[in-house]
Motif scaffolding. Sequence first.
Motif, short mmCIF file in Angstrom:
data_model
loop_
_atom_site.label_atom_id
_atom_site.label_comp_id
_atom_site.label_asym_id
_atom_site.label_seq_id
_atom_site.Cartn_x
_atom_site.Cartn_y
_atom_site.Cartn_z
N ASN A 276 0.83 -1.21 0.00
CA ASN A 276 0.00 0.00 0.00
C ASN A 276 0.86 1.26 0.00
O ASN A 276 0.85 2.05 0.94
CB ASN A 276 -0.93 -0.01 1.22
N VAL A 277 1.61 1.43 -1.06
CA VAL A 277 2.55 2.55 -1.19
C VAL A 277 1.89 3.63 -2.04
O VAL A 277 1.33 3.35 -3.09
CB VAL A 277 3.87 2.06 -1.82
N ASN A 278 1.98 4.88 -1.59
CA ASN A 278 1.35 5.99 -2.30
C ASN A 278 2.18 6.53 -3.45
O ASN A 278 1.65 7.09 -4.41
CB ASN A 278 1.06 7.14 -1.31
N GLN A 279 3.49 6.38 -3.37
CA GLN A 279 4.37 6.93 -4.40
C GLN A 279 4.35 6.05 -5.65
O GLN A 279 4.16 4.84 -5.57
CB GLN A 279 5.80 7.04 -3.87
N SER A 280 4.60 6.66 -6.80
CA SER A 280 4.70 5.91 -8.04
C SER A 280 6.04 5.17 -8.09
O SER A 280 7.00 5.55 -7.40
CB SER A 280 4.59 6.84 -9.25
N GLN A 281 6.12 4.17 -8.93
CA GLN A 281 7.39 3.45 -9.09
C GLN A 281 8.47 4.37 -9.62
O GLN A 281 9.63 4.30 -9.20
CB GLN A 281 7.19 2.24 -9.99
N ASP A 282 8.12 5.27 -10.54
CA ASP A 282 9.11 6.22 -11.06
C ASP A 282 9.65 7.11 -9.94
O ASP A 282 10.86 7.39 -9.89
CB ASP A 282 8.50 7.10 -12.16
N GLU A 283 8.78 7.56 -9.04
CA GLU A 283 9.22 8.40 -7.93
C GLU A 283 10.14 7.62 -7.01
O GLU A 283 11.15 8.16 -6.52
CB GLU A 283 8.00 8.90 -7.15
N LEU A 284 9.83 6.36 -6.78
CA LEU A 284 10.68 5.55 -5.90
C LEU A 284 12.04 5.30 -6.54
O LEU A 284 13.07 5.33 -5.85
CB LEU A 284 9.97 4.23 -5.58
N VAL A 285 12.07 5.07 -7.83
CA VAL A 285 13.34 4.87 -8.53
C VAL A 285 14.19 6.14 -8.43
O VAL A 285 15.40 6.07 -8.15
CB VAL A 285 13.10 4.47 -10.00
N LYS A 286 13.58 7.29 -8.64
CA LYS A 286 14.32 8.55 -8.53
C LYS A 286 14.84 8.75 -7.10
O LYS A 286 15.93 9.29 -6.90
CB LYS A 286 13.44 9.72 -8.96
N THR A 287 14.06 8.33 -6.13
CA THR A 287 14.49 8.42 -4.73
C THR A 287 15.74 7.58 -4.50
O THR A 287 16.72 8.03 -3.89
CB THR A 287 13.36 7.95 -3.79
N VAL A 288 15.73 6.35 -5.00
CA VAL A 288 16.88 5.46 -4.85
C VAL A 288 18.10 6.06 -5.56
O VAL A 288 19.20 6.14 -5.00
CB VAL A 288 16.57 4.05 -5.39
N GLU A 289 17.90 6.49 -6.79
CA GLU A 289 19.01 7.03 -7.57
C GLU A 289 19.61 8.27 -6.90
O GLU A 289 20.83 8.41 -6.80
CB GLU A 289 18.55 7.35 -8.99
N GLY A 290 18.75 9.17 -6.44
CA GLY A 290 19.23 10.38 -5.79
C GLY A 290 19.96 10.09 -4.50
O GLY A 290 21.01 10.69 -4.21
N ALA A 291 19.42 9.16 -3.72
CA ALA A 291 20.06 8.81 -2.44
C ALA A 291 21.44 8.22 -2.66
O ALA A 291 22.40 8.55 -1.94
CB ALA A 291 19.17 7.84 -1.66
N VAL A 292 21.58 7.35 -3.65
CA VAL A 292 22.88 6.75 -3.95
C VAL A 292 23.85 7.80 -4.46
O VAL A 292 25.01 7.86 -4.03
CB VAL A 292 22.73 5.60 -4.97
N GLN A 293 23.40 8.67 -5.36
CA GLN A 293 24.31 9.66 -5.93
C GLN A 293 24.80 10.67 -4.91
O GLN A 293 25.91 11.15 -5.01
CB GLN A 293 23.62 10.38 -7.10
N GLN A 294 23.97 10.98 -3.93
CA GLN A 294 24.36 11.98 -2.93
C GLN A 294 25.16 11.38 -1.77
O GLN A 294 25.75 12.13 -0.98
CB GLN A 294 23.12 12.69 -2.38
N ALA A 295 25.20 10.07 -1.66
CA ALA A 295 25.97 9.43 -0.59
C ALA A 295 27.46 9.50 -0.92
O ALA A 295 27.86 9.27 -2.07
CB ALA A 295 25.53 7.98 -0.41
#
Length: 199
Positions: free
Chosen positions: A20-39
């Motif tokens: 029951n996730v409210n975010q879209s899959q595209d939004e979640l992918v961008k979240t993962v990508e951004g988190a990895v790139q900023q680490a």
Amino acid sequence: MTEFYDLQKKRRSIYALGKNVNQSQDELVKTVEGAVQQAPTAFHSQTVRAVTLFDGSHDKLWDIVADRLKSEVPTEEAYQKTLQKINGFKSAYGTVMLFTDTDVVKGLEENFPLYADNFYDWSEQGLGMALYSIWTTFAEMGIGANIQHYNPIIDDLVRKEFNIPENWRLRGQLDFGSIEAPAGDKEFMSTDEQFKVFK
């Protein structure tokens, strides 16, 4: 205390996960990508690789784990308990598989021989920070997660199923989804045992 400190307390190992996730899959992918790139990574080497799985691909990963563990668990009774645990991970919305690019690590070892013995350790630190970044960002979004480590016994099967490059070494599987039940209380060891301060 800062907002980030409060967010750190919000990030927990959540095992009761749902879809029951409210975010879209595209939004979640961008979240993962951004988190990895900023680490951060040592020498800005960017050794972390991430593969995000949804739907049938997510299910397939946990089917691989379940099938592979059948030959490792000693009794059918024990396997059924293991299977119940695996099905809990499968009930989540998705999984982020985290990898280290070993070609980058080897290149650093060759180019900076003075530090060669450290680069693998530093790549593990980078992966840990990327994992923490993804996990904490998910917590901020109201998404629960937990980290699993079925590598290396699933490495070859995962590589074949998802066309993973040979030089990517699997380091962990972060399954995530809606929080269906909260984490329990968290206990801490005494500060005297864990910390030292010198002035």
